[in-house]
Design a protein around this motif. Structure first.
Motif, PDB file in Angstrom:
ATOM      1  N   MET A   1       2.996   7.321  10.314  1.00 22.34           N
ATOM      2  CA  MET A   1       1.990   6.927   9.344  1.00 22.34           C
ATOM      3  C   MET A   1       2.487   5.705   8.579  1.00 22.34           C
ATOM      4  SD  MET A   1      -0.769   7.183   7.743  1.00 22.34           S
ATOM      5  CE  MET A   1      -1.766   8.090   6.646  1.00 22.34           C
ATOM      6  N   ILE A   2       1.621   4.702   8.441  1.00 25.51           N
ATOM      7  CA  ILE A   2       1.959   3.521   7.648  1.00 25.51           C
ATOM      8  C   ILE A   2       0.771   3.165   6.761  1.00 25.51           C
ATOM      9  CG2 ILE A   2       3.533   2.583   9.401  1.00 25.51           C
ATOM     10  CD1 ILE A   2       1.358   0.539  10.105  1.00 25.51           C
ATOM     11  N   TYR A   3       1.045   2.360   5.746  1.00 16.81           N
ATOM     12  CA  TYR A   3      -0.003   1.750   4.942  1.00 16.81           C
ATOM     13  C   TYR A   3      -0.171   0.328   5.460  1.00 16.81           C
ATOM     14  CZ  TYR A   3       0.893   5.567   1.647  1.00 16.81           C
ATOM     15  OH  TYR A   3       1.065   6.786   1.058  1.00 16.81           O
ATOM     16  N   VAL A  20      -1.167   4.220  16.401  1.00 17.03           N
ATOM     17  CA  VAL A  20      -0.449   4.243  15.122  1.00 17.03           C
ATOM     18  C   VAL A  20      -1.404   4.723  14.027  1.00 17.03           C
ATOM     19  CG1 VAL A  20       0.729   2.836  13.380  1.00 17.03           C
ATOM     20  CG2 VAL A  20       1.099   2.388  15.815  1.00 17.03           C
ATOM     21  N   GLU A  21      -1.000   5.740  13.302  1.00 20.54           N
ATOM     22  CA  GLU A  21      -1.808   6.236  12.185  1.00 20.54           C
ATOM     23  C   GLU A  21      -1.562   5.347  10.973  1.00 20.54           C
ATOM     24  OE1 GLU A  21      -1.747  10.437  11.309  1.00 20.54           O
ATOM     25  OE2 GLU A  21      -0.960  10.822  13.330  1.00 20.54           O
ATOM     26  N   ALA A  65       5.760   8.090   0.475  1.00 20.50           N
ATOM     27  CA  ALA A  65       6.501   6.846   0.705  1.00 20.50           C
ATOM     28  C   ALA A  65       6.547   6.466   2.173  1.00 20.50           C
ATOM     29  CB  ALA A  65       7.915   6.978   0.143  1.00 20.50           C
ATOM     30  N   HIS A  66       5.380   6.189   2.758  1.00 21.50           N
ATOM     31  CA  HIS A  66       5.314   5.710   4.137  1.00 21.50           C
ATOM     32  C   HIS A  66       5.626   4.209   4.159  1.00 21.50           C
ATOM     33  CE1 HIS A  66       3.606   9.503   5.238  1.00 21.50           C
ATOM     34  NE2 HIS A  66       2.509   9.307   4.528  1.00 21.50           N
ATOM     35  N   PRO A  67       6.049   3.685   5.310  1.00 17.98           N
ATOM     36  CA  PRO A  67       6.253   2.235   5.428  1.00 17.98           C
ATOM     37  C   PRO A  67       4.954   1.480   5.134  1.00 17.98           C
ATOM     38  CG  PRO A  67       7.222   3.370   7.316  1.00 17.98           C
ATOM     39  CD  PRO A  67       6.420   4.386   6.556  1.00 17.98           C
ATOM     40  N   VAL A  68       5.106   0.283   4.568  1.00 12.13           N
ATOM     41  CA  VAL A  68       3.966  -0.586   4.263  1.00 12.13           C
ATOM     42  C   VAL A  68       4.056  -1.810   5.164  1.00 12.13           C
ATOM     43  CG1 VAL A  68       2.798  -1.970   2.512  1.00 12.13           C
ATOM     44  CG2 VAL A  68       3.895   0.187   1.857  1.00 12.13           C
ATOM     45  N   LEU A  69       2.958  -2.121   5.840  1.00  6.49           N
ATOM     46  CA  LEU A  69       2.908  -3.253   6.754  1.00  6.49           C
ATOM     47  C   LEU A  69       2.058  -4.377   6.173  1.00  6.49           C
ATOM     48  CD1 LEU A  69       3.145  -4.766   9.477  1.00  6.49           C
ATOM     49  CD2 LEU A  69       1.246  -3.342  10.308  1.00  6.49           C
ATOM     50  N   GLY A  70       2.688  -5.540   5.997  1.00  4.10           N
ATOM     51  CA  GLY A  70       1.970  -6.753   5.620  1.00  4.10           C
ATOM     52  C   GLY A  70       2.042  -7.721   6.789  1.00  4.10           C
TER      53      GLY A  70
END
Length: 192
Positions: A1-3, A20-21, A65-70
């Motif tokens: 899971m990511i943001y 990918v969720e 606290a999931h990974p954040v993707l920019g």
């Protein structure tokens, strides 16, 4: 899971394609190139700014606290970042500049995880075949290029304009999946 720190339908499509969720949390940052900043520095900084902004919101809201993707993608020709077209005249001018020439597409990803930042840059070279004024106008009228960097979408009708691609198809589309997978593996997820 990511943001996912982006509202881009193309980035969402690429993440879904790979299973990918994610939760969409657009960063809504103001994207302005700093004086003296190279195109590569710019896309990497913007991707990082997006990830950091959303990571801050996640902390402030007490979310998991999931990974954040920019991510950020820009089309560059003659050292100039083209950006997205402001109107029809601007968009068709971009397409005229790209016609019959090779340009670069820079696509950066930044993953913010456990107070650390992981960034990668994909550089692709795209060669357009020559385009007639009628083809450019007809393509603009489809509506496809209106919100795209460089006024074209590789995954759409503009695919017929591309004589050669050196690099990452997904990077030109807006999210370099190879580089993203490398980062996810580095931070200890199973990757894509």
């Amino acid at each position: 899971m990511i943001y996912l720190a982006s509202a881009s339908p193309r980035r969402q499509e690429l993440l879904r394609q790979l299973g990918v969720e994610f939760d969409v949390m657009p960063s809504n940052i103001h994207e302005v190139r700093a004086a003296g900043e190279s195109p590569a520095q710019y896309v990497a900084r913007v991707a990082g700014d997006k990830a950091r902004r959303v990571a801050q919101w996640v902390r402030e809201r007490g979310l998991p606290a999931h990974p954040v993707l920019g991510a950020d993608t820009e089309v560059v020709i003659d050292g100039e970042i083209l950006g997205k077209p402001e109107n029809a005249a601007h968009g068709m001018d971009m397409l005229r500049r790209l016609a019959g020439r090779t340009h670069e597409v820079l696509s950066a990803v930044c993953v913010w995880h456990r107070e650390k930042e992981y960034t990668a840059l994909s550089t692709s070279r795209v060669t357009f075949r020559p385009l007639t004024p009628a083809e450019i106008e007809q393509y603009w009228k489809t509506g496809e290029p209106r919100d795209k960097a460089g006024a074209y979408a590789i995954q759409g009708r503009a695919a017929a304009f591309i004589a050669k691609l050196e690099g990452s198809y997904s990077g030109v589309m807006g999210l370099p999946l190879y580089e993203l997978d490398e980062i996810l593996r580095k931070i200890g997820t199973d990757g894509i």
